[in-house]
Motif scaffolding. Sequence first.
Motif, PDB file in Angstrom:
ATOM      1  N   ILE A 154     -50.834  28.290  23.630  1.00 33.69           N
ATOM      2  CA  ILE A 154     -50.050  28.987  22.599  1.00 33.69           C
ATOM      3  C   ILE A 154     -49.607  30.346  23.128  1.00 33.69           C
ATOM      4  O   ILE A 154     -48.436  30.716  23.033  1.00 33.69           O
ATOM      5  N   VAL A 155     -50.522  31.111  23.686  1.00 30.17           N
ATOM      6  CA  VAL A 155     -50.198  32.435  24.206  1.00 30.17           C
ATOM      7  C   VAL A 155     -49.153  32.335  25.316  1.00 30.17           C
ATOM      8  O   VAL A 155     -48.174  33.087  25.332  1.00 30.17           O
ATOM      9  N   ASP A 156     -49.327  31.387  26.235  1.00 31.93           N
ATOM     10  CA  ASP A 156     -48.368  31.214  27.325  1.00 31.93           C
ATOM     11  C   ASP A 156     -46.979  30.886  26.792  1.00 31.93           C
ATOM     12  O   ASP A 156     -45.977  31.394  27.285  1.00 31.93           O
ATOM     13  N   LYS A 157     -46.902  30.041  25.799  1.00 35.44           N
ATOM     14  CA  LYS A 157     -45.607  29.649  25.237  1.00 35.44           C
ATOM     15  C   LYS A 157     -44.901  30.854  24.627  1.00 35.44           C
ATOM     16  O   LYS A 157     -43.698  31.028  24.770  1.00 35.44           O
ATOM     17  N   LEU A 158     -45.648  31.701  23.942  1.00 35.05           N
ATOM     18  CA  LEU A 158     -45.057  32.883  23.305  1.00 35.05           C
ATOM     19  C   LEU A 158     -44.700  33.953  24.331  1.00 35.05           C
ATOM     20  O   LEU A 158     -43.657  34.586  24.242  1.00 35.05           O
ATOM     21  N   LEU A 159     -45.554  34.138  25.331  1.00 35.24           N
ATOM     22  CA  LEU A 159     -45.329  35.219  26.291  1.00 35.24           C
ATOM     23  C   LEU A 159     -44.334  34.862  27.377  1.00 35.24           C
ATOM     24  O   LEU A 159     -43.752  35.749  27.989  1.00 35.24           O
ATOM     25  N   VAL A 160     -44.108  33.580  27.643  1.00 31.45           N
ATOM     26  CA  VAL A 160     -43.176  33.200  28.717  1.00 31.45           C
ATOM     27  C   VAL A 160     -41.791  33.775  28.432  1.00 31.45           C
ATOM     28  O   VAL A 160     -41.091  34.192  29.332  1.00 31.45           O
ATOM     29  N   GLY A 198     -32.262  30.957   7.613  1.00 35.33           N
ATOM     30  CA  GLY A 198     -33.067  29.864   7.067  1.00 35.33           C
ATOM     31  C   GLY A 198     -34.503  29.808   7.556  1.00 35.33           C
ATOM     32  O   GLY A 198     -35.203  28.822   7.321  1.00 35.33           O
ATOM     33  N   PHE A 199     -34.986  30.853   8.206  1.00 33.46           N
ATOM     34  CA  PHE A 199     -36.374  30.901   8.674  1.00 33.46           C
ATOM     35  C   PHE A 199     -37.235  31.436   7.527  1.00 33.46           C
ATOM     36  O   PHE A 199     -37.476  32.635   7.422  1.00 33.46           O
ATOM     37  N   THR A 200     -37.684  30.545   6.654  1.00 37.76           N
ATOM     38  CA  THR A 200     -38.330  30.954   5.404  1.00 37.76           C
ATOM     39  C   THR A 200     -39.858  30.958   5.440  1.00 37.76           C
ATOM     40  O   THR A 200     -40.479  31.621   4.623  1.00 37.76           O
ATOM     41  N   GLU A 201     -40.449  30.215   6.351  1.00 39.69           N
ATOM     42  CA  GLU A 201     -41.918  30.176   6.435  1.00 39.69           C
ATOM     43  C   GLU A 201     -42.441  31.440   7.121  1.00 39.69           C
ATOM     44  O   GLU A 201     -41.752  32.057   7.934  1.00 39.69           O
ATOM     45  N   ASP A 202     -43.676  31.798   6.800  1.00 43.42           N
ATOM     46  CA  ASP A 202     -44.375  32.891   7.483  1.00 43.42           C
ATOM     47  C   ASP A 202     -45.435  32.263   8.370  1.00 43.42           C
ATOM     48  O   ASP A 202     -46.442  31.758   7.875  1.00 43.42           O
ATOM     49  N   PHE A 203     -45.205  32.280   9.674  1.00 40.41           N
ATOM     50  CA  PHE A 203     -46.172  31.729  10.617  1.00 40.41           C
ATOM     51  C   PHE A 203     -47.205  32.783  10.986  1.00 40.41           C
ATOM     52  O   PHE A 203     -46.905  33.979  11.045  1.00 40.41           O
ATOM     53  N   ASN A 204     -48.417  32.327  11.236  1.00 40.97           N
ATOM     54  CA  ASN A 204     -49.500  33.176  11.720  1.00 40.97           C
ATOM     55  C   ASN A 204     -50.175  32.466  12.880  1.00 40.97           C
ATOM     56  O   ASN A 204     -50.178  31.240  12.964  1.00 40.97           O
ATOM     57  N   LEU A 205     -50.765  33.256  13.758  1.00 42.26           N
ATOM     58  CA  LEU A 205     -51.500  32.692  14.889  1.00 42.26           C
ATOM     59  C   LEU A 205     -52.922  32.374  14.483  1.00 42.26           C
ATOM     60  O   LEU A 205     -53.591  33.185  13.858  1.00 42.26           O
ATOM     61  N   ASP A 206     -53.350  31.179  14.840  1.00 43.23           N
ATOM     62  CA  ASP A 206     -54.744  30.793  14.719  1.00 43.23           C
ATOM     63  C   ASP A 206     -55.241  30.640  16.151  1.00 43.23           C
ATOM     64  O   ASP A 206     -54.472  30.782  17.095  1.00 43.23           O
ATOM     65  N   GLU A 207     -56.473  30.319  16.351  1.00 45.76           N
ATOM     66  CA  GLU A 207     -57.001  30.227  17.712  1.00 45.76           C
ATOM     67  C   GLU A 207     -56.300  29.173  18.545  1.00 45.76           C
ATOM     68  O   GLU A 207     -56.046  29.380  19.717  1.00 45.76           O
TER      69      GLU A 207
END
Length: 103
Positions: free
Chosen positions: A93-99, A21-30
């Motif tokens: 954002i970067v810390d949350k993803l890289l942790v 059910g993960f249907t959205e395409d997320f992208n990173l913004d600043e």
Amino acid sequence: MSITYHYATVIKAIEELRAKGFTEDFNLDENCLVCSVGAFNEDEFEISDIYFYEGESNPDDEATVYGIQSTSGHKGVLVTGNNYFTDSMSAAIVDKLLVHKKK
């Protein structure tokens, strides 16, 4: 959270998340993650699944596929490549993803 370190391909990981059910395409913004329904700050989403894809012959072929769920219930996929993060991106954002990658 489900973390899978080795998966056949990035496409297979995305297909697995789409089936969940993960249907959205997320992208990173600043300073946030963005998708068709809006933008989300670091406190407005959680990482529920992570798939690490390691290139067989070239480290630059590495990718991480994230299953993301917003606090408002939107579910989607974010794919990042090796060395994708830039200095202009929000540290939170970067810390949350890289942790999760450091575990």
